[in-house]
Structure formats: C-alpha cells, structure tokens
Motif scaffolding. Structure first.
Motif, short mmCIF file in Angstrom:
data_model
loop_
_atom_site.label_atom_id
_atom_site.label_comp_id
_atom_site.label_asym_id
_atom_site.label_seq_id
_atom_site.Cartn_x
_atom_site.Cartn_y
_atom_site.Cartn_z
N GLY A 151 0.79 -1.22 0.00
CA GLY A 151 0.00 0.00 0.00
C GLY A 151 0.82 1.26 0.00
O GLY A 151 0.27 2.35 -0.08
N SER A 208 -0.94 2.81 -4.98
CA SER A 208 -1.92 3.06 -3.93
C SER A 208 -2.32 4.52 -3.91
O SER A 208 -3.46 4.87 -3.64
CB SER A 208 -1.34 2.65 -2.57
N ARG A 257 -4.84 4.91 -6.58
CA ARG A 257 -6.13 4.32 -6.23
C ARG A 257 -6.99 5.31 -5.48
O ARG A 257 -8.19 5.41 -5.67
CB ARG A 257 -5.88 3.07 -5.37
N GLU A 287 -4.32 -2.15 -7.72
CA GLU A 287 -3.40 -2.25 -6.59
C GLU A 287 -2.69 -3.60 -6.55
O GLU A 287 -1.57 -3.71 -6.05
CB GLU A 287 -4.14 -2.01 -5.27
#
Length: 478
Positions: free
Chosen positions: A3, A8, A11, A456
């Motif tokens: 992450g 990320s 996202r 991701e």
C-alpha cells in the motif's frame, strides 16, 4: 505491491492536475475547409490554394510549418493557383485521425495534402484515401537518399511508398543534474548513452525516492494517461522484453506468454523506477511540468522538450541522453489525397516541404528532422526568411515571472551533443505495429494496460491472456 507504492496513491486519486506550466500548442486554425472541389476540366488547372491539413505545431517556435508554407508561397508569387494554405486541426492525435478520416471519406473538406501520424499510413493507404507516390520519388532517389531508412519505412505499405517523411520523433531521457548533485551521486551513476533501465533503477534507489503523493519527488515520470502516450510507453517496454506484436505485413505474431513478459517489464518501470504517482494521469505537458518543478529526477519525453526546457530552466538544471533500452519512433508524413484535383502541384509542395533546407528549418525549430544530412555540420541551411521568422524552439512557453528571468538555453557545445544523441537515437528507433487496424489496436492496448496499472494488485497473467485474445481479433480486422 504494498500500500505504500505509487499505485496506492493513484487508487485514492492523484487529485486535480496542476495547471499547465506549458502551452505547447498554439490556437487551432480552423479555416479553409469547404465543399469538395472537382478536378480541373478541359485541361484547365483546378482553382484555389493547395490545402494542407495538419495537427498542431507543438514546438512553440513560431509555427515552422506555417513559415515553410509562406516560403513556398513567396517562391510562387506569380502563380495564384500554386499558393498553399495550412489548416491546423485541433485536438489530440486520435481526434485528428477521426477528423481526417471523416473528411476524406465524405468529401466534406477539400484537402490536397494531409500530414499523417506515421502509424496511420497503412490505414489511409488501404482505404484508398491517399495516393501512392510515382516511381522514382522514394528513398532510393538522389533526393531521398538521406532519409533515415527506418523513418522512410513508415511511408511504405505493401511495398509502395504513399508519403514523404516530414518530421520525426523518438523517445529521449531527460534528467536533472542539479538534483543528482544535491544527492552527491557518484560519477559512475550518472546517465550515459549506454545506460540501462537497471542503472536507472539503481540511481533511484541511491536517491532514496519512494513517492506516494504527486507532490513528492519521484524517480522518473512519463506519459501513462489513457491515450497514445500510454501505447508508446508500452510498446517501448515490450520491445525491451523482445516482444514484437506484428510481422512486417501487419499480422499478429505474439502470444499471451510474450505479452506477459512485456507487461512485467512495464510494471518494473513503474515500481522499481519509483514513477511519479501522477504519471497515470499525465500527458506530455503534465509530465514535463512535474520534471521542471522537481517532482521527478528523470523524464521520458520527445525531442521538442529540449527546446521547451531552454525557455523554462537554467542550463545546468537539465540534460538529455538516449532513452535506456528501446525507443519508439514517432512523427508525421506528408501524403497527397487520392481525390486531390491538384495532385501534381501538391506533390511539388510536399517535395519542397521535405527538402534538405526545409528539414533543417524543422530541426532548428525543435522538431526532429527526417534526413540524416540535416544533422551534419555541412547541412543545407534553413531558408533565410524562415530562419528569420522563427523563435528559438520552446521560447513560446514562459515561466511565471519577469521576461528577463527566462533562461536562454544550452550553449552550442551542449546543443551539438544533443543533436548527436538525437541522430543516434533515430538510427536505432523501433516502430509501433504497422497495420490498417492501428486505431483499434491502440484503443485495445490502452484499455487493458491502463486497467492493469490502476490495479493495486495487478495480475499480468490474467491481463496478458485477455489482451492476447483481443489483439488476435483486432489484427484480423474483426
């Protein structure tokens, strides 16, 4: 990918794109299109100007294409019917392609010459929208012998040449020596002409860069927005992985396994290169802005960026070298339309616009010239009137602040080194697929690759299988 990586940040959204630092294209000229003119009758020449349709000039150099048209007109001041007119089409490459296809298929606009992206030649030739050049006008002639072979090859479809190379393009690596110096980068880690992507990854690791947000400094940036820039970056990664999508006849020649190798290579560039988190929404302008404002140490861009940077940064804050690995060929070719009532005059204009003098004008303005001779010390000089009218490439976009604060570009030694780098890169550049179905191909590729980059937890096996299935249909015309 964890992450904390670049995707990320994507996202969650990279936020609104920063205001453009550069205005790389002038306002569109929309005049000149009217009803289709009939061929001359009774042996009389068709009336009216020779109309040239082209995309926008991105060099910010005072519109070198328009200046070349005006030079032709000055040489034909005594012949009203041999005057020429440039019509610039607005929008990006995909929009321009659609406009030209629609206009030529319907006869809604009278264009005698069209400036086509090199990837469109097979499509326009197969559709009968452009005329093959007469025998004796190809690269083997004295007049065309100094075109770069791979550049001239973009004019050919099914063993016939349909155009003349006008301006070309190739991917280059720009970098920030000032930022590398700040980090005490060792001399042997600085970019060279033999640099590899692994060396770029190593340099980024040494710099300790791992951006999550767009306002953080990244290792490099490029154009990964869902448009032709994404196709170019993907094809370059595929070429580095040894993936060739088509044979010379435009038939699909890859496989799901090969595509996976290419997609994995592209993901390496995103992840190991610590790409700027905003790259997924970046085109040429946005990526150049991030580089200028220090949000990326390295940048993949086109030759015209060299001139643009001269008007935006001090000379010691940017440098350029060959792109690591394979670099994709770009550019435009001039073709005469199949129903032009002015075909002979149009071909004469095309010959003038691609002459040695005109190619030197294009190079001086910031485009990459299509003739190797343009890069030589003994090259033909640009037409004097055109040279006098041009601003130095990239002079149009200015930094915020006083006019006197605008940098003046690199010295002549650095410019000469850049031209040698550009010539070498063009000599070894690779092409995108040659196919009449290029429009469908690039849309399919962009869709699958963009979805993969935005994921991701990207699955290149699954993506390669789906892409392979669709490309088989695309290249078969289904």
């Amino acid at each position: 990918m964890t992450g904390t990586g670049p995707r990320s940040g994507r996202r969650a959204g990279v936020g609104v794109l920063l205001g453009c630092l550069l205005t790389l294209a002038p306002a569109a000229c929309t005049g000149g299109s009217g009803g289709t003119a009939p061929p001359g009758e009774g042996g009389q020449a068709a009336e009216g100007p020779i109309v040239v349709a082209s995309g926008l000039d991105v060099t910010g150099s005072g519109s070198v294409r328009q200046q070349l048209i005006e030079e032709w007109n000055r040489a034909h001041t005594g012949s009203k019917d041999r005057q020429a007119k440039l019509v610039e089409l607005p929008g990006g490459a995909d929009q321009q392609r659609s406009q030209l296809l629609g206009a030529l298929q319907s006869g809604s606009a009278r264009y005698d010459v069209v400036n086509l992206d090199i990837t469109w030649i097979p499509e326009f030739a197969e559709a009968g929208l452009i005329s093959p050049l007469p025998a004796g006008t190809g690269a083997a002639t004295d007049d065309g012998s100094d075109f770069f072979p791979q550049v001239h090859a973009t004019t050919v479809w099914k063993d016939r040449s349909y155009a003349r190379p006008f301006n070309t393009d190739v991917g280059l690596l720009y970098y920030r020596p000032d930022l590398l110096k700040e980090a005490d980068m060792e001399e042997d880690k600085l970019p060279t002409e033999q640099w590899t992507w692994d060396q770029l990854y190593s340099a980024v690791k040494t710099l300790g860069l791992d951006p999550v947000r767009r306002d953080e400094r990244a290792g490099w940036t490029t154009q990964l927005k869902q448009y032709e820039g994404l196709t170019v970056n993907t094809v370059e990664a595929f070429a580095d992985a040894g993936v060739r999508l088509t044979d010379r006849e435009g038939r699909y020649s890859s496989s799901a396994g090969q595509l996976k190798k290419g997609l994995d290579t592209l993901l390496d560039r995103v992840d190991r290169g610590r790409v700027q988190p905003g790259a997924l929404s970046s085109d040429e302008t946005a990526s150049l802005t991030d580089f200028v404002e220090g949000r990326a140490v390295f940048l993949r861009h086109w030759p015209y960026a060299y001139g643009a940077l001269g008007g935006l940064m001090a000379p010691d804050r940017y440098a350029v070298n060959r792109l690591p690995g394979e670099a994709v060929l770009g550019g435009q070719n001039l073709a005469v339309t199949a129903d032009s009532p002015r075909a002979e005059d149009a071909r004469a204009l095309v010959t003038f616009l691609t002459s040695r003098e005109s190619e030197r004008c294009l190079l001086d303005a910031g485009f990459a010239a299509t003739r190797a001779s343009a890069y030589e010390p003994s090259a033909s000089r640009c037409w004097p009137s055109v040279a006098a009218a041009l601003r130095p490439a990239g002079d149009a976009p200015k930094r915020a602040g006083a006019e006197e604060d605008v940098p003046k570009g690199q010295d002549q030694e650095a410019v000469d080194a850049y031209l040698r780098t550009l010539e070498d890169a063009l000599t070894e550049a690779v092409q995108r697929p040659r196919t009449p179905y290029y429009g469908a191909f690039t849309q399919a590729l962009q869709s699958h690759v963009y979805a993969l980059l935005a994921d991701e937890t990207p699955d290149t096996d699954q993506a390669a299988t789906a892409l392979d299935r669709e490309l088989r249909d695309v290249f078969a015309g289904r």
